[in-house]
Write a protein that holds these residues in place. Structure first.
Motif, PDB file in Angstrom:
ATOM      1  N   MET A 110      64.452  49.687 -25.112  1.00 47.93           N
ATOM      2  CA  MET A 110      65.920  49.688 -25.156  1.00 47.93           C
ATOM      3  C   MET A 110      66.437  50.800 -24.248  1.00 47.93           C
ATOM      4  N   THR A 135      66.192  45.352 -24.015  1.00 51.24           N
ATOM      5  CA  THR A 135      67.550  45.244 -23.480  1.00 51.24           C
ATOM      6  C   THR A 135      67.786  46.398 -22.515  1.00 51.24           C
ATOM      7  N   THR A 153      64.284  39.374 -22.193  1.00 58.23           N
ATOM      8  CA  THR A 153      65.148  40.460 -21.766  1.00 58.23           C
ATOM      9  C   THR A 153      66.600  40.024 -21.833  1.00 58.23           C
ATOM     10  N   SER A 154      67.497  40.960 -22.007  1.00 54.56           N
ATOM     11  CA  SER A 154      68.928  40.638 -22.035  1.00 54.56           C
ATOM     12  C   SER A 154      69.721  41.909 -21.857  1.00 54.56           C
ATOM     13  N   THR A 156      73.227  44.091 -23.289  1.00 48.01           N
ATOM     14  CA  THR A 156      73.578  44.491 -24.659  1.00 48.01           C
ATOM     15  C   THR A 156      74.944  43.998 -25.104  1.00 48.01           C
ATOM     16  N   THR A 159      75.844  42.228 -28.600  1.00 51.28           N
ATOM     17  CA  THR A 159      74.726  42.288 -29.539  1.00 51.28           C
ATOM     18  C   THR A 159      74.996  43.295 -30.653  1.00 51.28           C
ATOM     19  N   ARG A 164      69.650  42.172 -32.178  1.00 49.10           N
ATOM     20  CA  ARG A 164      68.618  42.631 -31.245  1.00 49.10           C
ATOM     21  C   ARG A 164      67.249  42.632 -31.918  1.00 49.10           C
TER      22      ARG A 164
END
Length: 530
Positions: A110, A135, A153-154, A156, A159, A164
């Motif tokens: 993160m 993330t 993967t992404s 934030t 979220t 998450r």
């Protein structure tokens, strides 16, 4: 039993979406791990006292590690961000040793620093080919470029700690073939909330979390334009009225953090705040959240039965805040929103092309400077409240998403180095398929000033075309849906295509020049050696 490690920091955007409370953020991951039968083997987490977008070397920070016997975070080091980063660098070596020796089976990341405080861990993870999820657009793009086995993967935006954690665990369990059922409810059971609730008021976080509601409204508006679905215009009107409720619930939940009690209070306050628009909904929800916190604690101190505590905290807090909004504040809140929208429309009507060009030229500096989520996104949502789409929303799609797609596509077609195509592919697909993850272009922009300049130029041209066609649209949707959710399908399509193609061409030229330079340097070096 599989063992995972968690690395990263409180981040920039993540800071406003749970990162500033490491115990809660990691606690949710721990709860989901427990539900999946997975063990947390190690944690290296840097928590700054403010967003990393604005943090300095002197910003107060804490380095957290994991206590395996007690299953909780412990403070490993405390001081300035510079000092904590130095301590984290040392801890990174230990973490890399665990990964390299096969004691860690997966990695959750993160907002990490793959070229600094987390560099050796990432290298070890890549060498061991263990699955990596996480993330943080910039960091995850860099991690993928280093050969790590990134399976999910992404960004934030939109979220929460829980979404998450569930997403991380779902991806890891699917990779390992482990059955996983998300754990719901408060991790560790019910307890009195800690901290001062007014410190948890965060307008940016409220706006970001409400984004799905605005996108849903935009989709309904677009569908209602189809002759056979004209009846959906009534649904659009209902959803428009419901937006203050959505914002009030999010605000109350964010501040009070008492799950269903907060939600009930937010619904009641939001329903009574409808006449104040989205600003009214936010204010009503904030009031409800503050009152929920106060009434809940007081009722517990007075030893009321828990059922009564919930009724008083949820029902009375929402009612009191809602009535204040309904009779006193709502008209002024609505007018404030109308003034903001009027100023935007005034600028557009004065010269839409200039407004579009300026918006396009500034959109990349805004997101790189951490201003986008704080200033531009709230204005986009205020615009969407009235029309279901937005002028700045169209510039977002054209100037950020399409430009990022063009840059990543160029690095798929003709990258400077062979390895860059693998990094560009996920970014291109996510940008085109979901209308987000513009951070995928960062590695290419930061490593080549011509690509960086080309991105800004393409965004400016795209923004100018948005002004020419006076397009109103939105990002955060698949690219093919963007024009369908706008007020000008052809104009939005032309604007999107122009920005993508211009970014593509500039990046291709820059990559070719870079390859030619490298070839010349190699030839010169070979001649000198000979």
């Amino acid at each position: 039993m599989k063992r995972i490690a968690v690395i990263g920091s409180s981040g920039g955007n993540l800071y406003n979406l749970g990162g500033k409370d490491p115990d809660k953020l990691i606690g949710e991951i721990a709860a989901q791990c427990h539900g999946a039968g997975i063990e947390i083997g190690a944690v290296q987490f840097i928590a700054a006292s403010e967003s990393m977008d604005t943090a300095k070397e002197t910003t107060a920070a804490v380095l957290y590690a994991w206590h395996p016997d007690e299953n909780r975070l412990i403070k490993q080091a405390e001081g300035s961000l510079k000092e904590v980063n130095e301590a984290a660098f040392g801890m990174d070596g230990e973490m890399a040793g665990l990964v390299g020796s096969g004691k860690i089976d997966g990695l959750i990341v993160m907002s990490a620093d793959p070229e600094g405080a987390n560099g050796r861990t990432i290298q070890a993870a890549a060498a061991q080919a263990i699955p990596v999820v996480g993330t943080g657009g910039t960091s995850m793009a860099l991690i993928a470029s280093k050969g790590a086995n990134v399976i999910a993967t992404s960004g934030t935006t939109g979220t929460t700690n829980r979404t998450r954690a569930v997403s991380f665990m779902t991806s890891l369990c699917k990779h390992w073939g482990i059955k996983f059922v998300p754990v719901l409810g408060s991790p560790g059971g019910s307890k009195l909330p800690s901290g001062k609730p007014w410190r948890r008021i965060n307008l940016k976080g409220i706006m970001q979390s409400s984004l799905p509601g605005f996108i849903a409204m935009a989709i309904v508006l677009a569908l209602s334009q189809i002759p056979a679905l004209k009846g959906l215009s009534t649904v659009f009107d209902i959803m428009l009225k419901a937006l203050p409720v959505v914002l009030a619930v999010i605000a109350a939940k964010q501040i009070a953090d008492l799950d269903e009690v907060s939600i009930v209070a937010g619904v009641i306050a939001g329903t009574l705040s409808m006449n104040g628009g989205i600003i009214g909904g936010i204010l009503g929800g904030i009031g409800a959240g503050l009152l929920v916190q106060f009434l809940f604690v007081k009722c517990v101190q007075w030893r009321f039965p828990m059922t009564t505590v919930n009724i008083v905290a949820g029902g009375f807090a929402g009612l009191i805040s809602g009535l204040i909004m309904y009779y006193l504040v709502a008209p002024f809140a609505l007018q404030a929103g109308e003034w903001i929208k009027h100023l935007i429309n005034l600028a557009i009507s004065f010269n839409p092309i200039v407004a579009g060009v300026i918006g396009g030229l500034l959109i990349w500096p805004a997101i790189l400077g951490g201003v986008y989520h704080a200033a531009i996104l709230p204005i986009v949502l205020l615009e969407m409240e009235k029309t279901g789409n937005s002028f700045l929303g169209a510039i977002d799609m054209v100037g950020l998403v399409m430009v990022s797609a063009g840059i990543t596509l160029a690095n798929l077609i003709a990258p400077r180095d062979k390895g860059e195509a693998a990094v560009a592919a996920p970014g291109f697909l996510i940008n085109m398929g979901f209308g987000t993850f513009v951070e995928a272009a960062y590695p290419f922009m930061f490593s080549n000033k011509w690509v960086f300049g080309g991105a800004i130029a393409a965004a400016g041209v795209g923004g100018g075309l948005v002004g020419v066609f006076q397009v109103r649209g939105t990002a955060y949707v698949p690219s093919f849906m963007g024009p369908l959710l706008s007020n000008n399908v052809i104009g939005f399509t032309i604007s999107m295509a122009a920005a993508l193609l211009l970014a593509l061409i500039i990046t291709l030229v820059a990559n070719k020049a870079s390859r030619s330079r490298k070839t010349s340097d190699r030839n010169l070096s070979a001649q000198q050696s000979a």
